[in-house]
Design a protein around this motif. Structure first.
Motif, PDB file in Angstrom:
ATOM      1  N   ASP A 135       0.875  -1.137  -0.045  1.00 53.10           N
ATOM      2  CA  ASP A 135      -0.006   0.023   0.016  1.00 53.10           C
ATOM      3  C   ASP A 135       1.034   1.150  -0.074  1.00 53.10           C
ATOM      4  O   ASP A 135       1.550   1.387   0.820  1.00 53.10           O
ATOM      5  CB  ASP A 135      -0.885   0.056   1.187  1.00 53.10           C
ATOM      6  CG  ASP A 135      -1.962   0.940   1.238  1.00 53.10           C
ATOM      7  OD1 ASP A 135      -2.374   1.678  -0.040  1.00 53.10           O
ATOM      8  OD2 ASP A 135      -2.575   1.484   2.250  1.00 53.10           O
TER       9      ASP A 135
ATOM     10  N   CYS B 186      -1.500  10.004  -6.020  1.00 54.67           N
ATOM     11  CA  CYS B 186      -2.616   8.636  -6.066  1.00 54.67           C
ATOM     12  C   CYS B 186      -1.927   7.460  -4.922  1.00 54.67           C
ATOM     13  O   CYS B 186      -0.938   7.786  -4.509  1.00 54.67           O
ATOM     14  CB  CYS B 186      -2.302   7.998  -7.149  1.00 54.67           C
ATOM     15  SG  CYS B 186      -0.759   7.076  -7.742  1.00 54.67           S
ATOM     16  N   ARG B 187      -2.640   6.627  -4.427  1.00 58.94           N
ATOM     17  CA  ARG B 187      -2.379   5.579  -3.537  1.00 58.94           C
ATOM     18  C   ARG B 187      -2.552   4.446  -4.464  1.00 58.94           C
ATOM     19  O   ARG B 187      -3.618   4.107  -4.897  1.00 58.94           O
ATOM     20  CB  ARG B 187      -3.027   5.549  -2.417  1.00 58.94           C
ATOM     21  CG  ARG B 187      -2.786   4.262  -1.409  1.00 58.94           C
ATOM     22  CD  ARG B 187      -3.782   4.309  -0.326  1.00 58.94           C
ATOM     23  NE  ARG B 187      -4.271   5.273   0.179  1.00 58.94           N
ATOM     24  CZ  ARG B 187      -3.593   5.564   1.559  1.00 58.94           C
ATOM     25  NH1 ARG B 187      -2.513   4.790   1.792  1.00 58.94           N
ATOM     26  NH2 ARG B 187      -3.633   6.652   2.186  1.00 58.94           N
ATOM     27  N   ILE B 188      -1.579   3.352  -4.347  1.00 59.87           N
ATOM     28  CA  ILE B 188      -1.644   2.190  -5.090  1.00 59.87           C
ATOM     29  C   ILE B 188      -1.607   1.025  -4.068  1.00 59.87           C
ATOM     30  O   ILE B 188      -0.751   0.864  -3.564  1.00 59.87           O
ATOM     31  CB  ILE B 188      -0.371   1.915  -6.191  1.00 59.87           C
ATOM     32  CG1 ILE B 188      -0.901   2.999  -7.383  1.00 59.87           C
ATOM     33  CG2 ILE B 188      -0.525   0.525  -6.652  1.00 59.87           C
ATOM     34  CD1 ILE B 188       0.325   3.147  -8.351  1.00 59.87           C
ATOM     35  N   THR B 189      -2.864   0.380  -4.266  1.00 62.24           N
ATOM     36  CA  THR B 189      -2.770  -0.758  -3.041  1.00 62.24           C
ATOM     37  C   THR B 189      -2.895  -2.158  -4.051  1.00 62.24           C
ATOM     38  O   THR B 189      -3.649  -2.278  -4.964  1.00 62.24           O
ATOM     39  CB  THR B 189      -4.083  -0.830  -2.388  1.00 62.24           C
ATOM     40  OG1 THR B 189      -4.155   0.368  -1.899  1.00 62.24           O
ATOM     41  CG2 THR B 189      -4.294  -1.818  -1.392  1.00 62.24           C
ATOM     42  N   LYS B 190      -1.974  -2.954  -3.608  1.00 60.04           N
ATOM     43  CA  LYS B 190      -1.912  -4.226  -4.503  1.00 60.04           C
ATOM     44  C   LYS B 190      -3.232  -5.312  -4.014  1.00 60.04           C
ATOM     45  O   LYS B 190      -3.579  -5.500  -2.907  1.00 60.04           O
ATOM     46  CB  LYS B 190      -0.383  -5.049  -4.010  1.00 60.04           C
ATOM     47  CG  LYS B 190      -0.259  -6.412  -4.610  1.00 60.04           C
ATOM     48  CD  LYS B 190       0.810  -6.951  -3.888  1.00 60.04           C
ATOM     49  CE  LYS B 190       1.269  -8.217  -4.684  1.00 60.04           C
ATOM     50  NZ  LYS B 190       2.454  -9.123  -4.129  1.00 60.04           N
TER      51      LYS B 190
ATOM     52  N   ALA C 169      -4.159  -4.215  -9.172  1.00 65.83           N
ATOM     53  CA  ALA C 169      -4.101  -3.434  -8.152  1.00 65.83           C
ATOM     54  C   ALA C 169      -5.253  -2.176  -8.150  1.00 65.83           C
ATOM     55  O   ALA C 169      -5.920  -2.039  -9.120  1.00 65.83           O
ATOM     56  CB  ALA C 169      -2.647  -2.604  -8.015  1.00 65.83           C
ATOM     57  N   THR C 170      -5.291  -1.634  -7.076  1.00 64.28           N
ATOM     58  CA  THR C 170      -6.284  -0.482  -6.915  1.00 64.28           C
ATOM     59  C   THR C 170      -5.640   0.807  -7.089  1.00 64.28           C
ATOM     60  O   THR C 170      -4.871   0.999  -5.819  1.00 64.28           O
ATOM     61  CB  THR C 170      -7.493  -0.729  -5.626  1.00 64.28           C
ATOM     62  OG1 THR C 170      -8.134  -1.969  -6.101  1.00 64.28           O
ATOM     63  CG2 THR C 170      -8.451   0.282  -5.711  1.00 64.28           C
ATOM     64  N   LEU C 171      -5.952   1.720  -7.705  1.00 61.67           N
ATOM     65  CA  LEU C 171      -5.501   2.937  -7.684  1.00 61.67           C
ATOM     66  C   LEU C 171      -6.943   3.937  -6.970  1.00 61.67           C
ATOM     67  O   LEU C 171      -7.736   4.101  -7.454  1.00 61.67           O
ATOM     68  CB  LEU C 171      -5.076   3.427  -9.162  1.00 61.67           C
ATOM     69  CG  LEU C 171      -4.406   4.755  -9.263  1.00 61.67           C
ATOM     70  CD1 LEU C 171      -3.269   4.916 -10.277  1.00 61.67           C
ATOM     71  CD2 LEU C 171      -5.370   6.086  -9.387  1.00 61.67           C
TER      72      LEU C 171
ATOM     73  N   PHE D 220       1.534   1.138 -15.911  1.00 58.34           N
ATOM     74  CA  PHE D 220       1.636   0.352 -14.576  1.00 58.34           C
ATOM     75  C   PHE D 220       2.221  -0.793 -15.040  1.00 58.34           C
ATOM     76  O   PHE D 220       1.674  -1.507 -16.071  1.00 58.34           O
ATOM     77  CB  PHE D 220       0.399   0.534 -13.949  1.00 58.34           C
ATOM     78  CG  PHE D 220       0.171  -0.403 -12.748  1.00 58.34           C
ATOM     79  CD1 PHE D 220       0.957  -0.146 -11.602  1.00 58.34           C
ATOM     80  CD2 PHE D 220      -0.354  -1.682 -12.861  1.00 58.34           C
ATOM     81  CE1 PHE D 220       0.800  -1.094 -10.565  1.00 58.34           C
ATOM     82  CE2 PHE D 220      -0.666  -2.614 -11.885  1.00 58.34           C
ATOM     83  CZ  PHE D 220       0.159  -2.275 -10.593  1.00 58.34           C
TER      84      PHE D 220
END
Length: 467
Positions: free
Chosen positions: A40, A58-62, A69-71, A114
Motif C-alpha cells: 500500500d 495517488c495511492r496504489i494498493t496491491k 492493483a487498486t489506484l 503501470f
C-alpha cells in the motif's frame, strides 16, 4: 533530473521490502521508474515535467490476485486511467499495462505505464550459453548458417541456399534426396527460426564470421525453401476392392497430389519429389521452382495451390482437395464489394463511418480501393505500417491470398480516412475527438463506448508506437 520516489503510507512495509512488486514506468524516458515496494503506497512526485514541485497524487494498493492493483486518486483534481476520468477521491482497478496520467488531461502532464513485476520464484533468468561456432556451420559451405533450414528426420541444419541447390541436383540425379551430412533419406525440410536467432547472435558476437555481401546475395538467389516441404511422397498403392485400406495407405492417399497419380500437362511427380501442403485446402502440390507460377503468398509466405492447379487446368482432385484460382491470384485481378472485417483494427464503428463517407462521396468501396492502390503502386504511400511481409516488393501483379488481400484493403482504407477532408464525414463522426493512442488503442477492443466515442483512425500521439 530529479528522481521520482514512491512513499509508503503504512508504517509496516511488506514482507519482501527489498523487491519491488510493481513500478510506474514514465513514457518520457528522461524520468526514472517509480518502484512500488509496499503493498500500500502513496505516490508523491512531480506530475508535470515543467515543475519540480512534488504532489501526493495517488495511492496504489496491491490486490490479492496476480497482476492487478487498486489506484485511489489522492490529488486535488481528476486523473486519467486508460483514458477514463477518475474524479478526486475516486478509485479504479488497474492491470499491468494500464496507462496513467496524473491530471485531467491535456498537454503538460507526465504519463506512466503501470507494470507488475514477475514473482521472484517465477522470474526468468538470463542464461549465458557458450556455443562453439563450429557447431553452427553448414556442412555444405562450411560457413556459419545463413537463413537456416532443418532436414528431417535426421535434424541436421544447412543454409537455405546450399540445401536448395543440393536438393535440385539430388532430384535430377537420384531417386531420393539424401542428407548431405549423414546420408539419411530426407522426408521433410523447413526453415528454423529458432536457430536463425542463434545464428544472428553468433555473428553479432564475432563479426569476423560474417560473409561478404556478394556471397549472401548468391545464397539468397538460390534459396527456394519458404515453408515446410514434404519430400518423397509415397505413390498410391494398388489395393484390392475386397480389402480395406490400412491406416498407412489412407495417409498416403490423403497426402497424394493429382500429378502423383497421373501425368497432367505433360508432368508427373517424381517418386520422391518434394511437395508443398496448401495452407487453405491442405491438399498437396509438387514443389516446382522452374515454373513462373507462384506457390507462396508474398504477404504471408504461406503455400497456396490455387494458381498452380489453375496453370495445370486442374479444377478438382480425385483423392485430395484442390483450391480454385479465386483463392490465390494477382492483386490487379481482384475486386472488393465490402469493407473487410480486419479494417481499422476490427473496430466496427470506424468501418461504418468509412462506409458512410464513401457513400457520401457517391463512390463504391472498389472505386476508393482502386484509386488508392494506384497511388500505392506508384510508391506514393508510406509502406512502413503495412501488415504484410515483403511490403516493398508488392505490386499489382503480386499473387496474394484472400486474407492478405483483405489486410491490404484495410491498409489502403486507413490512408483514405486519414487524408479525407472533414466535409465528407457524417456529423456525429466529425464531432469526435481523436483518441490519444489512435489505431494502437487497446481500449477500443473491449470498451464499446470508447470505441464509438473517439476517432481511432489516426496516428498515436502518446505511447511508444510508430506514427
Amino acid at each position: 533530473m530529479t528522481t521520482e520516489k514512491g512513499q509508503s503510507s503504512s508504517s509496516k512495509p511488506s514482507d519482501d521490502v527489498d523487491d519491488a512488486w510493481a513500478k510506474l514506468v514514465p513514457l518520457d524516458t528522461r524520468f526514472s521508474d517509480i518502484e512500488i515496494r509496499c503493498n500500500d503506497m502513496v505516490i508523491c512526485s512531480e506530475i508535470k515535467p515543467s515543475s519540480s514541485e512534488k504532489h501526493e497524487w495517488c495511492r496504489i494498493t496491491k490486490n490479492l490476485g496476480q497482476g492487478s492493483a487498486t489506484l485511489h486518486n489522492k490529488s486535488s483534481d481528476a486523473i486519467l486511467v486508460d483514458e477514463t476520468l477518475i474524479p478526486k477521491d475516486g478509485a479504479v482497478d488497474i492491470m499491468s499495462g494500464s496507462e496513467i496520467v496524473p491530471g485531467p488531461g491535456g498537454q503538460g502532464y507526465l504519463q506512466y505505464r503501470f507494470t507488475v513485476m514477475p514473482a521472484p520464484d517465477s522470474r526468468s533468468q538470463l542464461l549465458k550459453i557458450s556455443i562453439d561456432p563450429d557447431h553452427a556451420k553448414c556442412s555444405i559451405c562450411l560457413n556459419v548458417w545463413h537463413d537456416v533450414v532443418t532436414a528431417a528426420p535426421c535434424l541436421h541444419n544447412f543454409c537455405n541456399g546450399c540445401f536448395s541447390e543440393w536438393m535440385r541436383r539430388s532430384e535430377a540425379r537420384h531417386q531420393h534426396v539424401l542428407c548431405p551430412q549423414c546420408r539419411t533419406t530426407v522426408q521433410f525440410v523447413g526453415r528454423n527460426h529458432f536457430l536463425q536467432n542463434i545464428q544472428e547472435d553468433i555473428l553479432k558476437a564475432d563479426a569476423g564470421l560474417r560473409r561478404p555481401a556478394e556471397d549472401i546475395a548468391v545464397l539468397d538467389s538460390s534459396s527456394s525453401i519458404q515453408s515446410n516441404l514434404i519430400i518423397g511422397s509415397k505413390r498410391k498403392r494398388r489395393m484390392s476392392t475386397l480389402v480395406s485400406p490400412t491406416l498407412e495407405e489412407r495417409d498416403s492417399l490423403r497426402l497424394q497430389c493429382p500429378q502423383c497419380a497421373a501425368a497432367i500437362g505433360g508432368y508427373r511427380c517424381e517418386r520422391h519429389g518434394a511437395h508443398l501442403q496448401c495452407h487453405l485446402c491442405r491438399g498437396m502440390m509438387p514443389f516446382r521452382t522452374n515454373l513462373q507460377v507462384p506457390l507462396h503468398c508474398m504477404g504471408c509466405d504461406r503455400p497456396f495451390c490455387g494458381a498452380y492447379w489453375s496453370s495445370q487446368n486442374v479444377t478438382h482432385g480425385e483423392s485430395t482437395p484442390v483450391c480454385s484460382r479465386d483463392t490465390f491470384r494477382p492483386i490487379s485481378e481482384r475486386t472488393v464489394t465490402r469493407i473487410p472485417s480486419l479494417t481499422h483494427e476490427m473496430n466496427r464503428h470506424e468501418q461504418d463511418i468509412t462506409q458512410r463517407c464513401i457513400a457520401q462521396m457517391g463512390r463504391t468501396v472498389q472505386d476508393v480501393v482502386a484509386e488508392w492502390f494506384r497511388l500505392f503502386n506508384d510508391r506514393q504511400i508510406d509502406r512502413s505500417r503495412m501488415p504484410l511481409n515483403h511490403a516493398e516488393s508488392i505490386t499489382a501483379s503480386t499473387h496474394v491470398c484472400n486474407e492478405c488481400y483483405d489486410k491490404l484493403v484495410g491498409f489502403l482504407l486507413y490512408w483514405f480516412r486519414v487524408t479525407l477532408i472533414i466535409d465528407y464525414f457524417p456529423a456525429d463522426a466529425a464531432a469526435r475527438e481523436n483518441c490519444w493512442y489512435g489505431y494502437a488503442c487497446r481500449t477500443q477492443h473491449h470498451n464499446e463506448e470508447h470505441a464509438r466515442k473517439r476517432n481511432h483512425v489516426c496516428r498515436p500521439t502518446r505511447g511508444n508506437h510508430p506514427s
